[in-house]
Design a protein around this motif. Structure first.
Motif, PDB file in Angstrom:
ATOM      1  N   VAL A  26       0.863  -1.181   0.000  1.00 29.45           N
ATOM      2  CA  VAL A  26       0.000   0.000   0.000  1.00 29.45           C
ATOM      3  C   VAL A  26       0.901   1.233   0.000  1.00 29.45           C
ATOM      4  O   VAL A  26       1.297   1.746   1.044  1.00 29.45           O
ATOM      5  CB  VAL A  26      -0.971   0.012   1.197  1.00 29.45           C
ATOM      6  N   ASN A  27       1.259   1.666  -1.202  1.00 29.85           N
ATOM      7  CA  ASN A  27       2.054   2.871  -1.372  1.00 29.85           C
ATOM      8  C   ASN A  27       1.580   3.573  -2.631  1.00 29.85           C
ATOM      9  O   ASN A  27       1.155   2.932  -3.590  1.00 29.85           O
ATOM     10  CB  ASN A  27       3.546   2.554  -1.423  1.00 29.85           C
ATOM     11  N   CYS A  28       1.613   4.891  -2.597  1.00 28.11           N
ATOM     12  CA  CYS A  28       1.058   5.675  -3.695  1.00 28.11           C
ATOM     13  C   CYS A  28       1.878   6.943  -3.884  1.00 28.11           C
ATOM     14  O   CYS A  28       2.632   7.348  -3.006  1.00 28.11           O
ATOM     15  CB  CYS A  28      -0.384   6.077  -3.391  1.00 28.11           C
ATOM     16  N   GLN A  29       1.664   7.575  -5.024  1.00 27.28           N
ATOM     17  CA  GLN A  29       2.200   8.905  -5.267  1.00 27.28           C
ATOM     18  C   GLN A  29       1.148   9.706  -5.997  1.00 27.28           C
ATOM     19  O   GLN A  29       0.317   9.154  -6.724  1.00 27.28           O
ATOM     20  CB  GLN A  29       3.494   8.857  -6.063  1.00 27.28           C
ATOM     21  N   ALA A  30       1.168  11.027  -5.785  1.00 31.34           N
ATOM     22  CA  ALA A  30       0.174  11.892  -6.411  1.00 31.34           C
ATOM     23  C   ALA A  30       0.720  13.308  -6.505  1.00 31.34           C
ATOM     24  O   ALA A  30       1.698  13.662  -5.840  1.00 31.34           O
ATOM     25  CB  ALA A  30      -1.124  11.875  -5.615  1.00 31.34           C
TER      26      ALA A  30
END
Length: 52
Positions: A26-30
């Motif tokens: 569970v890792n994201c970028q935005a």
């Protein structure tokens, strides 16, 4: 049951990066903080559904 999870969030240049402690994958970028938080919520929910 309401579980609480800790999100680690940091800004790196123009991107916001985040991940949920203790939940692998569970890792994201935005581009914005708000987009990142929403993306983390969706990704966490998908991971919890997958693992249950």
């Amino acid at each position: 049951m309401n579980n609480k999870y800790t999100a680690l969030i940091k800004q790196d240049a123009d991107w916001w990066l985040g991940w949920i402690e203790k939940i692998p994958g569970v890792n994201c970028q935005a581009a914005t903080h708000d987009e990142l938080v929403e993306s983390l919520r969706v990704t966490l929910q998908e991971a919890l559904t997958f693992y249950s």
